[in-house]
Design a protein around this motif. Structure first.
Motif, PDB file in Angstrom:
ATOM      1  N   THR A  13      29.032 118.629  -1.067  1.00  0.00           N
ATOM      2  CA  THR A  13      30.229 117.858  -1.351  1.00  0.00           C
ATOM      3  C   THR A  13      31.422 118.787  -1.519  1.00  0.00           C
ATOM      4  O   THR A  13      31.349 119.786  -2.233  1.00  0.00           O
ATOM      5  N   VAL A  14      32.523 118.441  -0.861  1.00  0.00           N
ATOM      6  CA  VAL A  14      33.756 119.220  -0.961  1.00  0.00           C
ATOM      7  C   VAL A  14      34.655 118.543  -1.983  1.00  0.00           C
ATOM      8  O   VAL A  14      34.927 117.342  -1.887  1.00  0.00           O
ATOM      9  N   ARG A  15      35.121 119.293  -2.976  1.00  0.00           N
ATOM     10  CA  ARG A  15      35.979 118.759  -4.032  1.00  0.00           C
ATOM     11  C   ARG A  15      37.332 119.450  -3.982  1.00  0.00           C
ATOM     12  O   ARG A  15      37.408 120.653  -3.796  1.00  0.00           O
ATOM     13  N   VAL A  16      38.367 118.663  -4.165  1.00  0.00           N
ATOM     14  CA  VAL A  16      39.722 119.225  -4.134  1.00  0.00           C
ATOM     15  C   VAL A  16      40.534 118.668  -5.305  1.00  0.00           C
ATOM     16  O   VAL A  16      40.174 117.660  -5.907  1.00  0.00           O
ATOM     17  N   GLY A  17      41.652 119.313  -5.581  1.00  0.00           N
ATOM     18  CA  GLY A  17      42.591 118.827  -6.584  1.00  0.00           C
ATOM     19  C   GLY A  17      42.279 119.310  -7.987  1.00  0.00           C
ATOM     20  O   GLY A  17      41.253 119.937  -8.258  1.00  0.00           O
ATOM     21  N   VAL A  26      36.181 114.669  -1.618  1.00  0.00           N
ATOM     22  CA  VAL A  26      36.882 114.169  -0.442  1.00  0.00           C
ATOM     23  C   VAL A  26      35.980 114.095   0.782  1.00  0.00           C
ATOM     24  O   VAL A  26      36.334 113.469   1.765  1.00  0.00           O
ATOM     25  N   GLY A  27      34.841 114.731   0.774  1.00  0.00           N
ATOM     26  CA  GLY A  27      33.965 114.696   1.944  1.00  0.00           C
ATOM     27  C   GLY A  27      32.778 115.610   1.762  1.00  0.00           C
ATOM     28  O   GLY A  27      32.487 116.074   0.665  1.00  0.00           O
ATOM     29  N   GLN A  28      32.091 115.844   2.859  1.00  0.00           N
ATOM     30  CA  GLN A  28      30.925 116.722   2.828  1.00  0.00           C
ATOM     31  C   GLN A  28      30.984 117.672   4.007  1.00  0.00           C
ATOM     32  O   GLN A  28      31.564 117.359   5.048  1.00  0.00           O
TER      33      GLN A  28
END
Length: 65
Positions: free
Chosen positions: A36-40, A46-48
């Motif tokens: 899992t890609v995490r941002v902010g 936001v996606g994988q």
């Protein structure tokens, strides 16, 4: 004296069946796992993206088998 009758049987040996390696459980044998890609600032997902499986190191086979 009568002649002796002997029969010789040929040994019947069969080749062992080839053993297939066991598949890795986390990646299912593909060698890739979804990460899992995490941002902010609040770290929202936001996606994988694909990542290398750390259990089998991308081979897809179970290292414990």
């Amino acid at each position: 004296m009568a002649t002796r009758r002997t029969t010789t049987k040929t040994p019947t040996t069969t080749a062992p069946a080839p053993v297939e390696p066991a598949l890795c459980q986390p990646c299912g044998g593909t060698g890739n796992v979804a990460i899992t890609v995490r941002v902010g600032r609040k770290r929202r997902p936001v996606g994988q993206q694909d990542g290398l499986c750390l259990n089998c190191l991308g081979t897809g086979t179970n290292p414990d088998a």
